[in-house]
Design a protein around this motif. Structure first.
Motif, PDB file in Angstrom:
ATOM      1  N   GLY A 182      35.528  33.500  35.876  1.00  0.00           N
ATOM      2  CA  GLY A 182      34.902  34.422  34.929  1.00  0.00           C
ATOM      3  C   GLY A 182      34.533  35.744  35.584  1.00  0.00           C
ATOM      4  O   GLY A 182      34.711  36.822  34.981  1.00  0.00           O
ATOM      5  N   ILE A 183      34.038  35.691  36.815  1.00  0.00           N
ATOM      6  CA  ILE A 183      33.724  36.929  37.544  1.00  0.00           C
ATOM      7  C   ILE A 183      34.996  37.708  37.832  1.00  0.00           C
ATOM      8  O   ILE A 183      35.007  38.943  37.791  1.00  0.00           O
ATOM      9  CB  ILE A 183      32.979  36.597  38.851  1.00  0.00           C
ATOM     10  CG1 ILE A 183      31.795  35.659  38.584  1.00  0.00           C
ATOM     11  CG2 ILE A 183      32.531  37.856  39.552  1.00  0.00           C
ATOM     12  CD1 ILE A 183      30.792  36.216  37.606  1.00  0.00           C
ATOM     13  N   LYS A 184      36.082  37.000  38.085  1.00  0.00           N
ATOM     14  CA  LYS A 184      37.363  37.667  38.347  1.00  0.00           C
ATOM     15  C   LYS A 184      37.829  38.444  37.121  1.00  0.00           C
ATOM     16  O   LYS A 184      38.405  39.540  37.243  1.00  0.00           O
ATOM     17  CB  LYS A 184      38.406  36.627  38.751  1.00  0.00           C
ATOM     18  CG  LYS A 184      39.742  37.210  39.140  1.00  0.00           C
ATOM     19  CD  LYS A 184      40.700  36.105  39.576  1.00  0.00           C
ATOM     20  CE  LYS A 184      42.049  36.686  39.975  1.00  0.00           C
ATOM     21  NZ  LYS A 184      42.994  35.607  40.384  1.00  0.00           N
ATOM     22  N   GLN A 185      37.574  37.906  35.907  1.00  0.00           N
ATOM     23  CA  GLN A 185      37.946  38.622  34.692  1.00  0.00           C
ATOM     24  C   GLN A 185      37.167  39.936  34.577  1.00  0.00           C
ATOM     25  O   GLN A 185      37.718  40.970  34.182  1.00  0.00           O
ATOM     26  CB  GLN A 185      37.670  37.739  33.466  1.00  0.00           C
ATOM     27  CG  GLN A 185      38.595  36.535  33.340  1.00  0.00           C
ATOM     28  CD  GLN A 185      40.019  36.949  33.017  1.00  0.00           C
ATOM     29  OE1 GLN A 185      40.265  38.000  32.418  1.00  0.00           O
ATOM     30  NE2 GLN A 185      40.973  36.114  33.427  1.00  0.00           N
ATOM     31  N   LEU A 186      35.898  39.899  34.971  1.00  0.00           N
ATOM     32  CA  LEU A 186      35.106  41.133  34.951  1.00  0.00           C
ATOM     33  C   LEU A 186      35.644  42.156  35.948  1.00  0.00           C
ATOM     34  O   LEU A 186      35.684  43.360  35.660  1.00  0.00           O
ATOM     35  CB  LEU A 186      33.637  40.821  35.263  1.00  0.00           C
ATOM     36  CG  LEU A 186      32.876  39.994  34.217  1.00  0.00           C
ATOM     37  CD1 LEU A 186      31.447  39.739  34.696  1.00  0.00           C
ATOM     38  CD2 LEU A 186      32.859  40.723  32.868  1.00  0.00           C
ATOM     39  N   ILE A 187      36.067  41.686  37.116  1.00  0.00           N
ATOM     40  CA  ILE A 187      36.621  42.598  38.134  1.00  0.00           C
ATOM     41  C   ILE A 187      37.903  43.239  37.629  1.00  0.00           C
ATOM     42  O   ILE A 187      38.127  44.452  37.776  1.00  0.00           O
ATOM     43  CB  ILE A 187      36.849  41.841  39.448  1.00  0.00           C
ATOM     44  CG1 ILE A 187      35.518  41.347  40.023  1.00  0.00           C
ATOM     45  CG2 ILE A 187      37.565  42.728  40.471  1.00  0.00           C
ATOM     46  CD1 ILE A 187      35.670  40.455  41.241  1.00  0.00           C
ATOM     47  N   HIS A 188      38.786  42.448  37.014  1.00  0.00           N
ATOM     48  CA  HIS A 188      40.039  42.993  36.487  1.00  0.00           C
ATOM     49  C   HIS A 188      39.760  44.028  35.391  1.00  0.00           C
ATOM     50  O   HIS A 188      40.452  45.067  35.305  1.00  0.00           O
ATOM     51  CB  HIS A 188      40.905  41.864  35.942  1.00  0.00           C
ATOM     52  CG  HIS A 188      41.525  41.028  37.024  1.00  0.00           C
ATOM     53  ND1 HIS A 188      42.248  39.882  36.761  1.00  0.00           N
ATOM     54  CD2 HIS A 188      41.535  41.172  38.369  1.00  0.00           C
ATOM     55  CE1 HIS A 188      42.668  39.357  37.900  1.00  0.00           C
ATOM     56  NE2 HIS A 188      42.253  40.124  38.886  1.00  0.00           N
ATOM     57  N   HIS A 189      38.762  43.738  34.575  1.00  0.00           N
ATOM     58  CA  HIS A 189      38.418  44.713  33.526  1.00  0.00           C
ATOM     59  C   HIS A 189      37.838  45.985  34.135  1.00  0.00           C
ATOM     60  O   HIS A 189      38.089  47.095  33.634  1.00  0.00           O
ATOM     61  CB  HIS A 189      37.422  44.090  32.545  1.00  0.00           C
ATOM     62  CG  HIS A 189      37.129  44.939  31.366  1.00  0.00           C
ATOM     63  ND1 HIS A 189      38.081  45.275  30.416  1.00  0.00           N
ATOM     64  CD2 HIS A 189      35.975  45.576  30.964  1.00  0.00           C
ATOM     65  CE1 HIS A 189      37.546  46.048  29.495  1.00  0.00           C
ATOM     66  NE2 HIS A 189      36.256  46.261  29.799  1.00  0.00           N
ATOM     67  N   CYS A 190      37.108  45.822  35.236  1.00  0.00           N
ATOM     68  CA  CYS A 190      36.571  46.990  35.931  1.00  0.00           C
ATOM     69  C   CYS A 190      37.705  47.835  36.509  1.00  0.00           C
ATOM     70  O   CYS A 190      37.658  49.074  36.467  1.00  0.00           O
ATOM     71  CB  CYS A 190      35.620  46.534  37.029  1.00  0.00           C
ATOM     72  SG  CYS A 190      34.800  47.877  37.925  1.00  0.00           S
ATOM     73  N   VAL A 191      38.740  47.186  37.022  1.00  0.00           N
ATOM     74  CA  VAL A 191      39.902  47.911  37.539  1.00  0.00           C
ATOM     75  C   VAL A 191      40.589  48.682  36.423  1.00  0.00           C
ATOM     76  O   VAL A 191      40.971  49.867  36.578  1.00  0.00           O
ATOM     77  CB  VAL A 191      40.891  46.931  38.211  1.00  0.00           C
ATOM     78  CG1 VAL A 191      42.187  47.639  38.574  1.00  0.00           C
ATOM     79  CG2 VAL A 191      40.273  46.299  39.446  1.00  0.00           C
ATOM     80  N   ALA A 192      40.748  48.040  35.267  1.00  0.00           N
ATOM     81  CA  ALA A 192      41.413  48.699  34.142  1.00  0.00           C
ATOM     82  C   ALA A 192      40.610  49.909  33.665  1.00  0.00           C
ATOM     83  O   ALA A 192      41.184  50.969  33.342  1.00  0.00           O
ATOM     84  CB  ALA A 192      41.601  47.696  33.004  1.00  0.00           C
ATOM     85  N   LYS A 193      39.295  49.780  33.617  1.00  0.00           N
ATOM     86  CA  LYS A 193      38.464  50.919  33.182  1.00  0.00           C
ATOM     87  C   LYS A 193      38.554  52.071  34.176  1.00  0.00           C
ATOM     88  O   LYS A 193      38.620  53.242  33.775  1.00  0.00           O
ATOM     89  CB  LYS A 193      37.010  50.464  33.031  1.00  0.00           C
ATOM     90  CG  LYS A 193      36.781  49.546  31.848  1.00  0.00           C
ATOM     91  CD  LYS A 193      35.324  49.119  31.753  1.00  0.00           C
ATOM     92  CE  LYS A 193      34.427  50.292  31.449  1.00  0.00           C
ATOM     93  NZ  LYS A 193      33.017  49.875  31.224  1.00  0.00           N
ATOM     94  N   SER A 194      38.578  51.747  35.479  1.00  0.00           N
ATOM     95  CA  SER A 194      38.684  52.803  36.493  1.00  0.00           C
ATOM     96  C   SER A 194      40.009  53.530  36.386  1.00  0.00           C
ATOM     97  O   SER A 194      40.074  54.767  36.490  1.00  0.00           O
ATOM     98  CB  SER A 194      38.513  52.194  37.895  1.00  0.00           C
ATOM     99  OG  SER A 194      37.238  51.605  38.047  1.00  0.00           O
ATOM    100  N   GLU A 195      41.098  52.797  36.158  1.00  0.00           N
ATOM    101  CA  GLU A 195      42.406  53.428  36.020  1.00  0.00           C
ATOM    102  C   GLU A 195      42.460  54.284  34.755  1.00  0.00           C
ATOM    103  O   GLU A 195      43.070  55.373  34.743  1.00  0.00           O
ATOM    104  CB  GLU A 195      43.500  52.358  35.999  1.00  0.00           C
ATOM    105  CG  GLU A 195      43.670  51.632  37.327  1.00  0.00           C
ATOM    106  CD  GLU A 195      44.715  50.544  37.243  1.00  0.00           C
ATOM    107  OE1 GLU A 195      45.178  50.258  36.109  1.00  0.00           O
ATOM    108  OE2 GLU A 195      45.068  49.976  38.293  1.00  0.00           O
TER     109      GLU A 195
END
Length: 202
Positions: A182-195
């Motif tokens: 679940g934390i990994k999903q948040l990290i991936h979403h954080c990457v997408a927002k940064s891009e």
């Protein structure tokens, strides 16, 4: 009377024809041997030399090897006690750290409506982390690293958050394996927002 002697002379042919089963007449001279015929000495034993005379083959020269060390340095004793890591030496308030980490993760989740149905699963896994944290199933090193991971997500540093996530999965997979996806999903979403933010700035 001499003429009546019927004894055949040596080498003379018989006065009658021999029958088919008569042995041949051979002359034998015990004093005569066949000339130039080598005798067979294969059944003779060869005497082993008993003399102590050294052979003419030179003895091999000894190889000059380096001298062996007489003293072997002692092996240092193996330390049976594990050295504490840097994170284990830091004193933190476990309850306050949990509240801070949970608040940062849930706040980021609520601001990420793009996750859709995945948000419920992420919230459930954060609750699993909270239960294991309260029940003492997560050590101090996990507490500190999760605090740093939450700060990285809050400060829009997805690469740092991903590095901490990987370190936790390698070093503490038995403690974080059930809720870290679940934390990994948040990290991936954080990457997408940064891009996405970087693309908008361009």
């Amino acid at each position: 009377m001499d003429n009546c002697d019927s004894t055949p002379t040596q080498g003379a042919k018989p006065s009658y024809d021999p029958g088919w089963n008569d042995p041949p007449k051979l002359s034998y001279n015990g004093q005569q041997t066949t000339p130039n015929r080598p005798r067979n000495f294969l059944n003779k034993r060869v005497a082993f030399p008993l003399s102590n005379t050294p052979s003419s083959t030179p003895a091999p020269q000894p190889v000059n090897l380096p001298p062996m060390p007489t003293l072997i340095p002692p092996v240092p004793p193996i330390q049976s006690m594990r050295q504490p890591t840097q994170n284990e030496e830091i004193e933190i308030d476990s309850n306050n750290t949990l509240k801070e980490v949970k608040h940062i993760l849930l706040e980021f989740l609520e601001s990420s409506s793009e996750l859709g149905p995945k948000g419920n699963d992420i919230k459930r896994r954060i609750s699993v982390m909270e239960d294991m944290w309260i029940n003492g199933k997560l050590n101090k090193s996990i507490h500190i690293q999760m605090k740093e991971l939450a700060y990285a997500i809050r400060d829009d540093q997805p690469n740092k958050a991903d590095e901490i996530h990987r370190a936790l999965m390698v070093d503490h997979v038995s403690g974080v394996g059930s809720w870290m996806p679940g934390i990994k999903q948040l990290i991936h979403h954080c990457v997408a927002k940064s891009e996405l933010l970087a693309f908008d700035k361009e």
